[in-house]
Design a protein around this motif. Structure first.
Motif, PDB file in Angstrom:
ATOM      1  N   UNK A  10      68.669 -56.580 112.807  1.00  0.00           N
ATOM      2  CA  UNK A  10      68.925 -55.847 111.558  1.00  0.00           C
ATOM      3  C   UNK A  10      69.459 -56.747 110.447  1.00  0.00           C
ATOM      4  N   UNK A  11      69.980 -57.909 110.832  1.00  0.00           N
ATOM      5  CA  UNK A  11      70.429 -58.898 109.853  1.00  0.00           C
ATOM      6  C   UNK A  11      69.305 -59.882 109.503  1.00  0.00           C
ATOM      7  N   UNK A  12      68.092 -59.592 109.970  1.00  0.00           N
ATOM      8  CA  UNK A  12      66.921 -60.447 109.742  1.00  0.00           C
ATOM      9  C   UNK A  12      67.061 -61.832 110.384  1.00  0.00           C
ATOM     10  N   UNK A  13      67.815 -61.912 111.440  1.00  0.00           N
ATOM     11  CA  UNK A  13      67.967 -63.161 112.200  1.00  0.00           C
ATOM     12  C   UNK A  13      67.062 -63.056 113.433  1.00  0.00           C
ATOM     13  N   UNK A  14      65.764 -63.159 113.191  1.00  0.00           N
ATOM     14  CA  UNK A  14      64.777 -62.845 114.208  1.00  0.00           C
ATOM     15  C   UNK A  14      64.747 -63.843 115.365  1.00  0.00           C
ATOM     16  N   UNK A  15      64.954 -65.118 115.093  1.00  0.00           N
ATOM     17  CA  UNK A  15      64.991 -66.119 116.170  1.00  0.00           C
ATOM     18  C   UNK A  15      66.157 -65.832 117.120  1.00  0.00           C
ATOM     19  N   UNK A  16      67.322 -65.604 116.550  1.00  0.00           N
ATOM     20  CA  UNK A  16      68.515 -65.334 117.358  1.00  0.00           C
ATOM     21  C   UNK A  16      68.377 -64.009 118.106  1.00  0.00           C
ATOM     22  N   UNK A  17      67.824 -63.011 117.436  1.00  0.00           N
ATOM     23  CA  UNK A  17      67.617 -61.711 118.086  1.00  0.00           C
ATOM     24  C   UNK A  17      66.647 -61.851 119.252  1.00  0.00           C
ATOM     25  N   UNK A  18      65.583 -62.592 119.030  1.00  0.00           N
ATOM     26  CA  UNK A  18      64.595 -62.823 120.079  1.00  0.00           C
ATOM     27  C   UNK A  18      65.259 -63.437 121.312  1.00  0.00           C
ATOM     28  N   UNK A  47      58.730 -61.341 117.033  1.00  0.00           N
ATOM     29  CA  UNK A  47      57.606 -62.277 116.934  1.00  0.00           C
ATOM     30  C   UNK A  47      56.719 -61.931 115.739  1.00  0.00           C
ATOM     31  N   UNK A  48      56.509 -60.659 115.501  1.00  0.00           N
ATOM     32  CA  UNK A  48      55.714 -60.216 114.349  1.00  0.00           C
ATOM     33  C   UNK A  48      56.356 -60.685 113.041  1.00  0.00           C
ATOM     34  N   UNK A  49      57.671 -60.485 112.941  1.00  0.00           N
ATOM     35  CA  UNK A  49      58.390 -60.879 111.724  1.00  0.00           C
ATOM     36  C   UNK A  49      58.376 -62.397 111.523  1.00  0.00           C
ATOM     37  N   UNK A  50      58.216 -63.145 112.636  1.00  0.00           N
ATOM     38  CA  UNK A  50      58.141 -64.598 112.569  1.00  0.00           C
ATOM     39  C   UNK A  50      56.703 -65.088 112.411  1.00  0.00           C
ATOM     40  N   UNK A  51      55.787 -64.148 112.185  1.00  0.00           N
ATOM     41  CA  UNK A  51      54.356 -64.439 112.000  1.00  0.00           C
ATOM     42  C   UNK A  51      53.683 -65.010 113.239  1.00  0.00           C
ATOM     43  N   UNK A  52      54.238 -64.730 114.402  1.00  0.00           N
ATOM     44  CA  UNK A  52      53.640 -65.132 115.677  1.00  0.00           C
ATOM     45  C   UNK A  52      52.889 -63.931 116.240  1.00  0.00           C
ATOM     46  N   UNK A  53      51.767 -63.630 115.628  1.00  0.00           N
ATOM     47  CA  UNK A  53      51.072 -62.377 115.907  1.00  0.00           C
ATOM     48  C   UNK A  53      50.505 -62.292 117.326  1.00  0.00           C
ATOM     49  N   UNK A  54      49.974 -63.385 117.848  1.00  0.00           N
ATOM     50  CA  UNK A  54      49.438 -63.355 119.210  1.00  0.00           C
ATOM     51  C   UNK A  54      50.555 -63.109 120.221  1.00  0.00           C
ATOM     52  N   UNK A  55      51.677 -63.771 120.016  1.00  0.00           N
ATOM     53  CA  UNK A  55      52.818 -63.570 120.911  1.00  0.00           C
ATOM     54  C   UNK A  55      53.360 -62.153 120.777  1.00  0.00           C
TER      55      UNK A  55
END
Length: 70
Positions: A10-18, A47-55
């Motif tokens: 929710x803080x847009x920290x997608x790598x850390x959330x992942x 992964x979607x938010x990080x543009x890793x669509x296949x993953x």
């Protein structure tokens, strides 16, 4: 761990959330948690938010496969 991942997402920290969602998923005690499969879905969105669509697609499929078994 799940809720820590949720806050990071929710803080847009997608790598850390992942990372936190994965720690939660692979923790043996988490398998019986009601939100265990939802972590698959949320990893897909990270992964979607990080543009890793296949993953992302792979994680969404894991979520769907487990959802259909219940």
């Amino acid at each position: 761990m799940y809720w820590k991942a949720e806050v990071l997402y929710r803080q847009d920290k997608f790598e850390a959330a992942n990372k936190q969602y994965r720690i939660f998923l692979f923790n043996p005690g988490s398998v019986t948690a009601p939100n265990w499969n939802l972590a698959n879905y949320n990893i897909g969105y990270c992964q979607f938010k990080l543009n890793n669509y296949d993953t992302a697609q792979t994680w969404f499929r894991k979520y769907i496969a487990k959802k259909e078994k219940t």
